[in-house]
Design a protein around this motif. Structure first.
Motif, PDB file in Angstrom:
ATOM      1  N   HIS A   1       0.893   3.880   1.893  1.00 57.52           N
ATOM      2  CA  HIS A   1       1.009   4.616   3.167  1.00 57.52           C
ATOM      3  C   HIS A   1       1.556   3.661   4.205  1.00 57.52           C
ATOM      4  O   HIS A   1       0.876   3.281   5.148  1.00 57.52           O
ATOM      5  CB  HIS A   1      -0.350   5.173   3.593  1.00 57.52           C
TER       6      HIS A   1
ATOM      7  N   ARG B   1      -6.939   3.444   8.109  1.00 59.57           N
ATOM      8  CA  ARG B   1      -7.815   4.620   8.063  1.00 59.57           C
ATOM      9  C   ARG B   1      -9.265   4.231   8.245  1.00 59.57           C
ATOM     10  O   ARG B   1      -9.679   3.139   7.856  1.00 59.57           O
ATOM     11  CB  ARG B   1      -7.625   5.327   6.727  1.00 59.57           C
TER      12      ARG B   1
ATOM     13  N   HIS C   1       1.539   0.155   8.613  1.00 63.52           N
ATOM     14  CA  HIS C   1       0.518   0.593   7.659  1.00 63.52           C
ATOM     15  C   HIS C   1      -0.419   1.564   8.374  1.00 63.52           C
ATOM     16  O   HIS C   1      -0.802   1.316   9.518  1.00 63.52           O
ATOM     17  CB  HIS C   1      -0.264  -0.643   7.175  1.00 63.52           C
ATOM     18  N   ILE C   2      -0.758   2.655   7.722  1.00 58.32           N
ATOM     19  CA  ILE C   2      -1.735   3.567   8.315  1.00 58.32           C
ATOM     20  C   ILE C   2      -3.131   3.020   8.063  1.00 58.32           C
ATOM     21  O   ILE C   2      -3.567   2.917   6.911  1.00 58.32           O
ATOM     22  CB  ILE C   2      -1.630   4.993   7.727  1.00 58.32           C
TER      23      ILE C   2
ATOM     24  N   ASP D   1       0.855  -1.183   0.000  1.00 60.61           N
ATOM     25  CA  ASP D   1       0.000   0.000   0.000  1.00 60.61           C
ATOM     26  C   ASP D   1       0.897   1.242   0.000  1.00 60.61           C
ATOM     27  O   ASP D   1       2.070   1.171   0.376  1.00 60.61           O
ATOM     28  CB  ASP D   1      -0.901   0.020   1.241  1.00 60.61           C
TER      29      ASP D   1
HETATM   30 MN    MN Z   1      -4.143   0.825   3.043  1.00 65.04          MN
END
Ligand code: MN
Ligand code: LR7
Length: 579
Positions: free
Chosen positions: A230, A366, A363-364, A228
């Motif tokens: 981020h 969200r 990993h951020i 990913d």
């Molecule tokens: Mn993601």
């Protein structure tokens, strides 16, 4: 001593004498060394550094050292070492204003160095792990749509800084038709400093599945590593992944996914022994291995963990194998479900999915998708999941539809597209059945094919339902009579073999019809043992609430206005399954 270029500063740094990893600058040496070593020679993984200045005591993991393998540029910068960053009180409004750019603290992300150090969270036993020298090379593929600038950069730098150069063939950035200006010219200029970074721009929004395929199509490495956009790769993240793929090209290796806080951007380590699983209706989740499993298998916290499904975003797969498996179903749109598809495909067609605890990537997470969906979000995900269910779940697809997706069976409501290629592929690869997958890969998954079964007892007449010469009747209950055996299915059918109980037109008498999953008029709502069987017309705007009732005097069976207290409307199957 060999030297290598510090990717960020262009400064030359001395390579640790113990660090036998070879970079491109001393390629000549590398070739010589390659000749002199047998192909199976093993080198020690870079150990957990002991010269740490900051430690974290997590209770679970004893003391963990920080990644000090590269002295950070600015030890006093905010968010440095993965620590929580504070928002000054006069900036709180700005934090709120910018939140929706990425659905995390974009303001803080912009303050934190793009090459910050993070805690080395590998279990201590990883220092005993070894990997082969001359592992296959990898192309790292990031696809993104309107990713936050500082976050995208931090993702890329974490790969550049923490991957052995000779293993990193390239980084491919696939721009899935972003609208943000800074991701256009700016990104090209910035990345031109790094010859390993390639940028691909899609001419229209494809969604992450087809964007990943576009990246894979031009990849030159032996292995594809998807990430990913981020994330932050931790120290030593890459070698253990490539090692598994090298050991067996049908192994698909995932790092442990740690958490970068969306609020304060701190790097939070996660518990050990987590595996990726799913619940119905194909909802991904984590589950901790039981103490028993860990003891029985003498598992160390650094041992690979076999996973029924992967989270989706972060994994390494042999490139040739990825294509042998037919890559992703290109009919999957935008976001969602592709992790289920690739997981079932891998396991059922001869591969394996593992989480490798010595490889860690933050990993951020969200709360919301920060980008728009070209079509309705929910419909997009449902459609993707229905494609997966139709191709891979066999008879178990009823469990998927029965857990809240019955409306998808009405194909005039949603067009799931053509599946011929996917079904052909499954045949061609001679993949195993979903039952095999459940029995062998995910045996602790509860997947009963019906919700309830056995005799259908009516509380009022104290008799059981039976099928007599093509019509329904009541009889004295007798378990050995097959004519009294019915299933209550995930399709909400009251069913004996291929025959389903239904209302006669709009009247109050009952009829039998061949079962058909697409016909809502065959469905009955039955919530629990000893409760009503409610006629369930989900297709109508105002469903009439009618219940199955036994005639108190004549043993007839009819539809009557629902009456919660009437024992003649209370039904009980012999056996109920819970999931
Ligand atoms: Mn993601
Ligand atoms: O249309 C799109 N085009 C894109 O390029 C939509 C998304 N993307 C990009 C996006 O910019 C991001 O880099 O695709 C990547 C993944 O999208 P996210 O970050 O919005 O997804 P997620 O982290 O919420 O969701 C997880 O499930 C997805 C299902 O399709 C993908 O498999 C994600 O890769 C996956 N993320 C992870 O596995 C990280 C750990 C999350 C967990 C558990």
């Amino acid at each position: 001593k060999p030297v290598k270029k510090d990717v960020l500063k262009g400064k030359e740094v001395v390579v640790n004498k113990e660090d036998k990893r070879i970079n491109e600058l001393d390629k000549g040496n590398a070739d010589a060394l390659k000749e002199s070593l047998p192909p199976t020679a093993k080198l020690k993984l870079q150990g957990v550094p002991t010269n740490s200045t900051v430690v974290r005591n997590t209770g679970v993991h004893k003391v963990l050292a920080l990644d000090m393998t590269q002295a950070p540029r600015d030890a006093n910068a905010i968010g440095q070492f993965g620590q929580a960053a504070m928002v000054p009180s006069d900036k709180e409004q700005e934090v709120r204003n910018r939140w929706n750019e990425g659905h995390f603290n974009v303001y803080l992300s912009d303050q934190i160095p793009v090459d910050r150090a993070i805690p080395d969270t590998r279990p201590h036993t990883c220092s005993e792990s070894v990997v082969h020298d001359y592992l296959p090379t990898t192309s790292v593929i990031f696809c993104f749509v309107d990713e936050v600038w500082s976050t995208l950069l931090r993702s890329v730098h974490s790969v550049l800084n923490r991957s052995p150069l000779h293993l990193l063939k390239e980084i491919i950035l696939v721009d899935d038709f972003s609208t943000k200006e800074y991701l256009k010219d700016h990104l090209d200029v910035y990345m031109s400093q790094y010859p390993k970074v390639r940028i691909v721009r899609l001419k229209e929004r494809q969604g992450l599945i087809r964007a990943r395929l576009a990246g894979a199509a031009i990849a030159k490495g032996d292995v594809l590593t998807f990430l990913d956009s981020h994330i932050e790769c931790n120290v030593g993240w890459l070698e253990p992944l490539l090692e598994r793929v090298y050991m067996d090209r049908r192994k698909v290796a995932c790092p442990v996914i740690e958490v970068i806080s969306d609020k304060d951007m701190s790097y939070v380590l996660v518990d050990n022994f987590q595996r990726g699983v799913f619940k119905w209706p194909l909802v991904f989740g984590w589950s901790t291995l039981s103490e028993d499993t860990i003891k029985k298998n003498h598992m160390k916290d650094s041992d690979p963990i076999r996973c029924p499904v992967m989270a989706g975003g972060l994994f390494s797969i042999d490139k040739k194998y990825f294509y042998e498996l037919g890559s992703y179903d290109p009919g999957l749109d935008v976001w969602g479900g592709e992790n289920m598809e690739i997981s079932f495909k891998i396991w059922m067609c001869g591969g394996e999915i593992e989480i490798i605890p010595c490889s860690r990537v933050g990993h951020i997470f969200r709360g919301e998708n920060p980008y728009n969906f070209p079509k309705d979000r929910q419909k997009t995900v449902e459609r993707n999941l229905a494609r997966v269910a139709e191709v891979w779940l066999d008879e178990y697809k009823d469990l998927f539809y029965g857990h809240g997706y019955l409306h998808l069976l009405d194909r005039s409501f949603i067009d799931i597209g053509n599946l011929t290629d996917q079904i052909e592929l499954r045949k061609k690869l001679e993949c195993k059945s979903f039952k095999w997958y459940l029995d062998n890969v995910y045996p602790d998954m509860v997947a009963p094919l019906v919700k309830a079964e056995g005799l259908v007892f009516n509380r009022g007449v104290r008799k059981c339902l039976a099928l007599q010469k093509g019509s329904l009747a009541f009889e004295k209950c007798n378990l050995s009579k097959l004519s009294q055996h019915f299933n209550y299915t995930w399709m909400r059918h009251v069913r004996q073999n291929d025959v389903c109980v239904t209302a006669q037109g709009k009247g109050t008498s009952l009829a039998l019809q061949p079962c058909d999953n697409t016909k809502p008029q065959l469905r009955w709502l039955h919530k629990a043992s000893n409760s009503a069987l409610v006629e369930h017309l989900i297709a109508e705007h105002t469903p009439r609430r009618m219940c199955l009732e036994a005639g108190a005097l004549d043993d007839s069976i009819q539809l009557k206005e629902c009456e919660p207290t009437s024992p003649y409307q209370k039904w009980q199957f012999t056996h109920y399954h819970t999931v």
